[in-house]
Design a protein around this motif. Structure first.
Motif, PDB file in Angstrom:
ATOM      1  N   LEU A   1       0.838  -1.213   0.000  1.00 32.92           N
ATOM      2  CA  LEU A   1       0.000   0.000   0.000  1.00 32.92           C
ATOM      3  C   LEU A   1       0.865   1.252   0.000  1.00 32.92           C
ATOM      4  CD1 LEU A   1      -3.053  -0.843   2.301  1.00 32.92           C
ATOM      5  CD2 LEU A   1      -3.021  -0.499  -0.177  1.00 32.92           C
ATOM      6  N   ILE A   2       2.012   1.163   0.680  1.00 30.32           N
ATOM      7  CA  ILE A   2       2.935   2.307   0.647  1.00 30.32           C
ATOM      8  C   ILE A   2       3.403   2.537  -0.789  1.00 30.32           C
ATOM      9  CG2 ILE A   2       5.131   3.235   1.476  1.00 30.32           C
ATOM     10  CD1 ILE A   2       4.817   1.476   3.946  1.00 30.32           C
ATOM     11  N   VAL A   3       3.751   1.441  -1.453  1.00 30.31           N
ATOM     12  CA  VAL A   3       4.159   1.550  -2.851  1.00 30.31           C
ATOM     13  C   VAL A   3       3.021   2.148  -3.675  1.00 30.31           C
ATOM     14  CG1 VAL A   3       4.753   0.237  -4.917  1.00 30.31           C
ATOM     15  CG2 VAL A   3       5.799  -0.347  -2.731  1.00 30.31           C
ATOM     16  N   ALA A   4       1.795   1.701  -3.392  1.00 25.47           N
ATOM     17  CA  ALA A   4       0.648   2.204  -4.139  1.00 25.47           C
ATOM     18  C   ALA A   4       0.530   3.718  -3.987  1.00 25.47           C
ATOM     19  CB  ALA A   4      -0.634   1.518  -3.657  1.00 25.47           C
ATOM     20  N   VAL A   5       0.704   4.199  -2.782  1.00 27.56           N
ATOM     21  CA  VAL A   5       0.596   5.637  -2.552  1.00 27.56           C
ATOM     22  C   VAL A   5       1.629   6.385  -3.398  1.00 27.56           C
ATOM     23  CG1 VAL A   5       0.899   7.472  -0.850  1.00 27.56           C
ATOM     24  CG2 VAL A   5      -0.381   5.409  -0.249  1.00 27.56           C
ATOM     25  N   ILE A   6       2.850   5.890  -3.373  1.00 23.46           N
ATOM     26  CA  ILE A   6       3.908   6.546  -4.158  1.00 23.46           C
ATOM     27  C   ILE A   6       3.551   6.534  -5.642  1.00 23.46           C
ATOM     28  CG2 ILE A   6       6.357   6.476  -4.796  1.00 23.46           C
ATOM     29  CD1 ILE A   6       6.878   5.076  -2.117  1.00 23.46           C
ATOM     30  N   GLN A   7       3.131   5.363  -6.116  1.00 24.34           N
ATOM     31  CA  GLN A   7       2.791   5.237  -7.538  1.00 24.34           C
ATOM     32  C   GLN A   7       1.656   6.180  -7.931  1.00 24.34           C
ATOM     33  OE1 GLN A   7       1.815   1.231  -8.636  1.00 24.34           O
ATOM     34  NE2 GLN A   7       3.892   0.833  -9.371  1.00 24.34           N
ATOM     35  N   ILE A   8       0.654   6.226  -7.082  1.00 23.56           N
ATOM     36  CA  ILE A   8      -0.524   7.021  -7.434  1.00 23.56           C
ATOM     37  C   ILE A   8      -0.180   8.507  -7.486  1.00 23.56           C
ATOM     38  CG2 ILE A   8      -2.805   7.758  -6.627  1.00 23.56           C
ATOM     39  CD1 ILE A   8      -3.071   4.836  -5.505  1.00 23.56           C
ATOM     40  N   VAL A   9       0.552   8.958  -6.474  1.00 22.40           N
ATOM     41  CA  VAL A   9       0.948  10.374  -6.460  1.00 22.40           C
ATOM     42  C   VAL A   9       1.740  10.698  -7.718  1.00 22.40           C
ATOM     43  CG1 VAL A   9       2.352  12.106  -5.282  1.00 22.40           C
ATOM     44  CG2 VAL A   9       0.862  10.581  -3.959  1.00 22.40           C
ATOM     45  N   LEU A  10       2.658   9.803  -8.045  1.00 25.96           N
ATOM     46  CA  LEU A  10       3.489   9.993  -9.230  1.00 25.96           C
ATOM     47  C   LEU A  10       2.639  10.062 -10.500  1.00 25.96           C
ATOM     48  CD1 LEU A  10       6.612  10.036  -9.473  1.00 25.96           C
ATOM     49  CD2 LEU A  10       6.474   7.646 -10.184  1.00 25.96           C
ATOM     50  N   MET A  11       1.690   9.138 -10.599  1.00 25.90           N
ATOM     51  CA  MET A  11       0.845   9.094 -11.801  1.00 25.90           C
ATOM     52  C   MET A  11      -0.011  10.350 -11.902  1.00 25.90           C
ATOM     53  SD  MET A  11       0.722   5.560 -13.124  1.00 25.90           S
ATOM     54  CE  MET A  11      -0.847   5.341 -13.734  1.00 25.90           C
ATOM     55  N   LEU A  12      -0.530  10.793 -10.773  1.00 24.78           N
ATOM     56  CA  LEU A  12      -1.395  11.976 -10.812  1.00 24.78           C
ATOM     57  C   LEU A  12      -0.592  13.205 -11.223  1.00 24.78           C
ATOM     58  CD1 LEU A  12      -3.608  11.372  -7.647  1.00 24.78           C
ATOM     59  CD2 LEU A  12      -4.297  11.224 -10.055  1.00 24.78           C
ATOM     60  N   LEU A  13       0.611  13.326 -10.663  1.00 32.59           N
ATOM     61  CA  LEU A  13       1.460  14.459 -11.032  1.00 32.59           C
ATOM     62  C   LEU A  13       1.772  14.425 -12.522  1.00 32.59           C
ATOM     63  CD1 LEU A  13       4.003  14.680  -8.068  1.00 32.59           C
ATOM     64  CD2 LEU A  13       2.211  16.321  -8.702  1.00 32.59           C
ATOM     65  N   LEU A  14       2.149  13.241 -12.993  1.00 24.49           N
ATOM     66  CA  LEU A  14       2.491  13.112 -14.401  1.00 24.49           C
ATOM     67  C   LEU A  14       1.294  13.411 -15.288  1.00 24.49           C
ATOM     68  CD1 LEU A  14       4.762   9.937 -14.340  1.00 24.49           C
ATOM     69  CD2 LEU A  14       5.446  12.269 -14.912  1.00 24.49           C
TER      70      LEU A  14
ATOM     71  N   LEU B   1     -10.698  12.761  -3.536  1.00 21.69           N
ATOM     72  CA  LEU B   1     -11.298  11.636  -4.264  1.00 21.69           C
ATOM     73  C   LEU B   1     -10.408  11.183  -5.416  1.00 21.69           C
ATOM     74  CD1 LEU B   1     -15.081  12.628  -4.380  1.00 21.69           C
ATOM     75  CD2 LEU B   1     -13.994  10.788  -3.072  1.00 21.69           C
ATOM     76  N   VAL B   2      -9.758  12.160  -6.043  1.00 23.82           N
ATOM     77  CA  VAL B   2      -8.863  11.831  -7.152  1.00 23.82           C
ATOM     78  C   VAL B   2      -7.770  10.866  -6.674  1.00 23.82           C
ATOM     79  CG1 VAL B   2      -7.000  12.822  -8.555  1.00 23.82           C
ATOM     80  CG2 VAL B   2      -9.264  13.856  -8.561  1.00 23.82           C
ATOM     81  N   PHE B   3      -7.374  11.023  -5.437  1.00 24.55           N
ATOM     82  CA  PHE B   3      -6.392  10.106  -4.875  1.00 24.55           C
ATOM     83  C   PHE B   3      -7.054   8.817  -4.369  1.00 24.55           C
ATOM     84  CE2 PHE B   3      -4.241   8.322  -1.226  1.00 24.55           C
ATOM     85  CZ  PHE B   3      -2.982   8.074  -1.753  1.00 24.55           C
ATOM     86  N   LEU B   4      -8.196   8.972  -3.729  1.00 24.56           N
ATOM     87  CA  LEU B   4      -8.835   7.828  -3.073  1.00 24.56           C
ATOM     88  C   LEU B   4      -9.251   6.735  -4.064  1.00 24.56           C
ATOM     89  CD1 LEU B   4      -9.858   6.689  -0.372  1.00 24.56           C
ATOM     90  CD2 LEU B   4     -12.092   7.697  -0.911  1.00 24.56           C
ATOM     91  N   ILE B   5      -9.728   7.134  -5.210  1.00 26.31           N
ATOM     92  CA  ILE B   5     -10.250   6.129  -6.142  1.00 26.31           C
ATOM     93  C   ILE B   5      -9.154   5.161  -6.600  1.00 26.31           C
ATOM     94  CG2 ILE B   5     -11.428   5.759  -8.354  1.00 26.31           C
ATOM     95  CD1 ILE B   5     -12.835   8.526  -7.778  1.00 26.31           C
ATOM     96  N   PRO B   6      -8.027   5.687  -7.138  1.00 26.99           N
ATOM     97  CA  PRO B   6      -6.964   4.719  -7.486  1.00 26.99           C
ATOM     98  C   PRO B   6      -6.444   3.945  -6.266  1.00 26.99           C
ATOM     99  CG  PRO B   6      -6.284   6.978  -8.011  1.00 26.99           C
ATOM    100  CD  PRO B   6      -7.692   7.052  -7.553  1.00 26.99           C
ATOM    101  N   PHE B   7      -6.485   4.585  -5.103  1.00 24.65           N
ATOM    102  CA  PHE B   7      -6.013   3.893  -3.911  1.00 24.65           C
ATOM    103  C   PHE B   7      -6.898   2.684  -3.602  1.00 24.65           C
ATOM    104  CE2 PHE B   7      -5.676   3.198   0.671  1.00 24.65           C
ATOM    105  CZ  PHE B   7      -4.301   3.044   0.785  1.00 24.65           C
ATOM    106  N   LEU B   8      -8.200   2.853  -3.767  1.00 26.76           N
ATOM    107  CA  LEU B   8      -9.098   1.727  -3.524  1.00 26.76           C
ATOM    108  C   LEU B   8      -8.912   0.641  -4.583  1.00 26.76           C
ATOM    109  CD1 LEU B   8     -12.358   3.489  -2.334  1.00 26.76           C
ATOM    110  CD2 LEU B   8     -10.728   2.160  -0.987  1.00 26.76           C
TER     111      LEU B   8
END
Ligand SMILES: Nc1ncnc2c1ncn2[C@@H]1O[C@H](COP(=O)(O)OP(=O)(O)OP(=O)(O)O)[C@@H](O)[C@H]1O
Ligand SMILES: [Mg+2]
Lengths: 312, 247
Positions: B108-121, B137-144
């Motif tokens: 899940l830690i990896v997921a958080v890093i990946q998601i933040v990175l993807m959103l920024l990109l 929500l933009v963060f929460l959805i990919p996190f789920l």
């Protein structure tokens, strides 16, 4: 007597394979107990049952007074296990690997940090302690493998062939280390197929073969069972006549017993064997090659019992 | 008999999670996977389809990235089984739950890093965010989505024996989830709309592009994805425990 381990007709079958086939043990606390046997004898399987990570097919066992089926967790708090294979996290450092085990046992940080470095020092590993284990040599890994079993000062230690594949010098280091532990009144169970190791280290030992105990006692008792004589071993070309040759040798009154070993060899137990080799030569009438004479070893005990070598 | 301390489960969990995380980030190929994959995914879609189409694809790309965690988690547990470290761990008084949860947490830690990175990109590459888009929500959805992927990963982990087969077989789940979830085709088949990826895609599109926070499709879909995640993880735990219990 206060027992560290007591088993009653302990068995483990894997399908048709009778890996452990009815073992009865009483191991007193504070002893260093050897389990000697050839490949596939059931040593590891026995240890895995006693360390509660493998369910027996039948039979009972109590470890430190706890039942292996009902009180596994109580047992786990008090034991240390050094597996036969090198089981380390390659991408953690030596220190981190050892710390992890201490952490799982709930040791206080200050205690385990100090103790880890002390242990690493004893094993001459301190200078590389912070680098990742994947870059270590086999011998270094094996030493870490041992340290991970002892960091939490367990009451009972299982060492499954701790020195397999080590050079003689590192082997000494590990042996000294194990002896040190014994002085601290821990109970130690050590499996090996090295007879020197079993002989040098254990207070008492069992020899197992095909999942069964075939002999039990102190190293001296076991060797004593073979009688006073020396062990005379030699090679012959005339393989078909091997049994006859043994019978011939046994006609000499100082030859106690004889066994065929391996493909070409014969082992005799002979009183004063060294001086009387020539008499044996006269009787057997074939060329004896590659003759060696030695004192009884545990290997010979095994040969006497099974007609095989430990390493065959 | 001397009373032994009961090691604290929370501490065991913490140390195991740290251990898993360290092991991951110290392996170059893992790092490339964790950080390079989202980047590659973004680049491909941005430049294969051009800026205008990318605007509509961005929500999909962002949520479909975390699906690859399936292979990560299954690989992690398969590796622990294969190398014997799992067997070594269970000779200590560690609870199997801690081992399981620590695997999930580190991913899940990896997921958080990946998601933040993807959103920024995605932002840098010109994805359009509605001015009212709810960032949480933009963060929460990919996190789920990541969370439910871990459930699939756990299921897979209880079947496979080696890290290699985990990596390979994972794609049999990852690709259908990505494609049927709406990466390339829009799902007309009713049943497919209930895939976690399809649910997430609709929610994400609504939040990102329309700035919506409506119950349907946002709130409802989030609930459904969460149910997927919890259900899969519970099932995964059950199966995994049975397989790795004393064998
Ligand atoms: N998980 C298993 N499944 C099937 N057979 C097994 C399993 N574990 C052990 N065996 C079999 O049980 C027998 C005893 O194996 P074990 O590992 O206990 O021997 P050992 O005395 O430790 O041998 P070694 O000296 O080679 O380590 C062998 O025939 C082995 O093939
Ligand atoms: Mg073995």
């Amino acid at each position: 007597m206060d027992l560290a381990i007591e088993t009653n007709n302990l068995k483990k079958y894997f399908g048709d394979i009778h890996a452990v086939d009815g073992i009865d043990l009483q191991i007193p606390r504070g002893s260093l107990f050897g389990v000697l046997g050839p490949h596939g004898a059931g040593k590891t399987t026995t240890l895995r049952m006693l360390s509660t990570i493998l369910h027996p097919t039948s039979g009972e066992a109590a470890v430190l007074g706890f039942d292996i089926k009902k009180d596994a967790r109580e047992i786990k708090k008090r034991i240390g296990v050094c597996p036969q294979e090198l089981v380390l996290y390659p991408r953690l450092s030596a220190r981190e690997n050892i710390h992890l085990i201490a952490q799982m046992h709930g040791m206080a940080k200050k205690d385990y940090k100090e103790r880890t470095d002390e242990l690493l020092g004893k094993m001459n590993l301190l200078d590389r302690a912070s680098s990742l284990v994947k870059g270590y040599s086999g011998g270094m890994k094996r030493r870490i493998n041992v340290l991970m079993a002892v960091i939490h000062e367990p009451e009972l230690l299982f060492f499954d062939e701790p020195t397999a594949g080590l050079d003689p010098q590192s082997r000494r280091v590990v042996w000294d280390f194990i002896r040190d532990f014994q002085e601290k009144e821990s109970t130690i169970i050590l499996t090996t197929h090295s007879m020197e190791e079993a002989d040098d280290l254990s207070d008492e030992l069992i020899i197992i073969d095909h999942g069964k105990i075939i002999s039990q006692g102190t190293p001296d008792e076991l060797k004593g069972k073979l009688g006073e004589g020396d062990i005379l071993e030699f090679k012959i070309k005339e393989m078909e006549q091997r049994d006859e040759i043994i019978e011939l040798a046994k006609t000499l009154d100082f030859v106690r017993w004889g066994k065929p070993v391996g493909k070409h060899r014969i082992v005799l137990n002979a009183l004063d064997g060294l001086r009387r080799v020539s008499e044996i030569m006269d009787v057997v009438k074939v060329k004896m090659e590659d003759i060696s004479v030695r004192k009884n070893t545990l290997e010979d005990v095994f040969i006497d019992l099974t007609g095989r070598r430990l390493r065959d | 008999m001397e009373q032994k301390l009961n090691p604290k489960v929370t501490q065991q969990l913490w140390y195991l999670t740290v251990k898993n995380f360290k092991s991951m980030i110290r392996e170059v190929s893992q790092l490339i996977w964790i950080f390079g994959y989202p980047l590659l995914f973004m680049l491909l879609f941005r430049f294969a389809y051009g800026a205008e189409v990318y605007v509509f694809m961005a929500p999909g790309v962002t949520i479909l990235g975390p699906v690859v965690l399936i292979s990560q988690l299954a690989g992690h547990f398969a590796d622990e089984k294969e190398s014997g470290t799992l067997q070594r761990l269970i000779t200590t008084p560690v609870s199997r739950q801690s081992i399981l949860l620590s695997g999930l947490f580190s991913q899940l830690i990896v997921a958080v890093i990946q998601i933040v990175l993807m959103l920024l990109l995605s932002f840098l590459f010109g994805a359009s965010y509605h001015p009212n888009a709810n960032i949480f929500l933009v963060f929460l959805i990919p996190f789920l989505v990541a969370f439910s992927s871990l459930g699939f990963g756990l299921l897979l982990a209880s079947f496979v024996k080696s890290a290699g087969s985990a990596g390979g077989l994972a794609w049999f789940i990852i690709l259908p989830l990505q494609f049927l979830g709406g990466l390339l085709v829009s799902p007309d088949v009713l049943l497919l709309e209930f895939l976690p990826t399809a649910l997430a895609l609709r929610a994400m599109t609504a939040v990102m592009i329309d700035g919506s926070v409506a119950f349907d499709p946002v709130g409802l879909n989030l609930i459904l994805i969460t149910i997927w995640g919890i259900g899969l993880i519970l099932l995964g735990i059950l199966l995994f425990r049975r397989k790795t219990a004393i064998l």
